[in-house]
Design an enzyme around this catalytic site. Structure first.
Site, mmCIF file in Angstrom:
data_model
loop_
_atom_site.group_PDB
_atom_site.id
_atom_site.type_symbol
_atom_site.label_atom_id
_atom_site.label_comp_id
_atom_site.label_asym_id
_atom_site.label_seq_id
_atom_site.Cartn_x
_atom_site.Cartn_y
_atom_site.Cartn_z
ATOM 1 N N THR A 101 0.868 -1.173 0.000
ATOM 2 C CA THR A 101 0.000 0.000 0.000
ATOM 3 C C THR A 101 0.903 1.221 0.000
ATOM 4 O O THR A 101 1.579 1.507 0.985
ATOM 5 C CB THR A 101 -0.922 -0.003 1.232
ATOM 6 O OG1 THR A 101 -1.795 -1.132 1.163
ATOM 7 C CG2 THR A 101 -1.757 1.272 1.278
ATOM 8 N N LYS A 176 -7.302 1.601 -3.209
ATOM 9 C CA LYS A 176 -6.959 1.205 -1.838
ATOM 10 C C LYS A 176 -7.144 2.392 -0.888
ATOM 11 O O LYS A 176 -7.533 2.213 0.275
ATOM 12 C CB LYS A 176 -5.519 0.696 -1.775
ATOM 13 C CG LYS A 176 -5.051 0.266 -0.378
ATOM 14 C CD LYS A 176 -5.889 -0.883 0.190
ATOM 15 C CE LYS A 176 -5.473 -1.247 1.632
ATOM 16 N NZ LYS A 176 -4.178 -1.933 1.706
ATOM 17 N N LYS A 244 0.101 5.497 8.410
ATOM 18 C CA LYS A 244 0.850 5.651 7.160
ATOM 19 C C LYS A 244 -0.122 5.700 5.984
ATOM 20 O O LYS A 244 -0.031 6.580 5.118
ATOM 21 C CB LYS A 244 1.839 4.489 7.003
ATOM 22 C CG LYS A 244 2.722 4.552 5.769
ATOM 23 C CD LYS A 244 2.151 3.779 4.566
ATOM 24 C CE LYS A 244 2.152 2.295 4.817
ATOM 25 N NZ LYS A 244 1.713 1.537 3.600
#
Length: 296
Positions: A101, A176, A244
């Site tokens: 990701t 995502k 993150k």
């Protein structure tokens, strides 16, 4: 890429990559692995066969397909375009898939670097957590060329129950981001609901048994309510990683002029959890934060 894929390299054997690579080995592919901590790669090879290698370049040499699953943008660059990175060992006509990701900018950067070398590229972040990786039931969101996607789709199916091409390079990462934005709000809502039920003196398990059958039901409710009620968070997707991811979402949103007020708020709630020492707790630990907050 047109040749049949028989040899793959898997770079990054964390809680996700380790079982994902295992599914490929069990499917009969020749799997070459690299991990920053060599002992993890040695353990994987001992368990699944295949071979472990000292550098990403060495692991990628001779492989038809290279798959990467590491921590963040800088980690991806290190194992792909950095010194002894995978691209330096990849042959023309091979293909790179990034399951990390990461940012959409990085996906476009890698796509360009691969094209210069005659290599295909697909960004393919996953959702479903460690449980999904172990059970071969991940959702995989892909960005790339139609032909490259058609080539890798059957292989990703060994650990993905839903493998979908969303558009050109970067589209997987953007999708995502949508996933993480939605999860942030869902987990906070579930935490608030369970906190309210506790304060109201309700049987929280019975509450979930009832409301999960209706419109409030979600993956988070089904899979996390039990450990939340038990106040157990030493498992699952870490708060540090979620922050993150949300940082990536918020930065992209600023560029797109998309408004994410709830996402920004939940990101700050996760910052509170980090201050509590919960950086490695599961994201559902938002409930522990509510229990810790003193009423006005």
């Amino acid at each position: 890429m047109s040749q049949k894929i028989s040899t793959v390299a898997f770079i990054g054997l964390g809680v996700m990559g380790y079982p994902m690579a295992g599914h490929l080995a069990r499917a009969g592919l020749d799997v070459r692995v690299y991990n920053r901590t060599p002992a993890k790669a040695e353990a994987w090879a001992g368990e699944h066969g295949g071979s472990h290698h000292a550098t990403p370049c060495e692991a990628a040499s001779g492989a038809d397909l290279i798959l990467v699953c590491v921590g963040n943008d800088d980690d991806v660059r290190e194992v792909t375009t950095g010194e002894n990175g995978a691209l330096s060992g990849m042959a023309e006509g091979s293909l790179l898939v990034d399951h990390t990701t990461a940012s959409a900018d990085l996906a476009e950067e890698l796509d360009a670097a691969c094209r210069e070398r005659g290599i295909g590229f697909v960004d393919a972040p996953v959702s479903g957590g460690q449980q999904g990786a172990e059970n071969g039931a991940l959702t995989i969101m892909c960005g790339g060329d139609d032909a490259d996607f058609a080539c890798i789709e059957p292989l990703l199916g060994h650990y993905g129950r839903a493998v979908t091409l969303m558009g050109p390079a970067g589209s997987g990462q953007l999708t995502k981001m949508v996933n993480q934005i939605c999860i942030a709000g869902l987990v906070q809502g579930l935490a608030e609901g369970l906190h309210f039920a506790e304060q109201a003196g309700l049987d929280r398990q019975r509450v979930v048994d009832v409301i999960s059958k209706g419109a409030a039901g979600s993956w988070q409710m089904e899979n996390r309510h039990g450990t939340m009620i038990a106040d157990e968070y030493e498992h699952g997707f870490a708060v540090d990683w979620m922050r993150k991811d949300l940082g990536i979402c918020l930065e992209q949103a600023r560029r797109l002029q998309a408004r994410l007020p709830v996402t920004a708020l939940v990101d700050q709630f996760y910052a509170d959890v980090q201050v509590m020492g919960g950086g490695r707790w599961d994201t559902s630990s938002l409930l522990r934060r509510l229990r810790a907050v003193k009423p006005d």
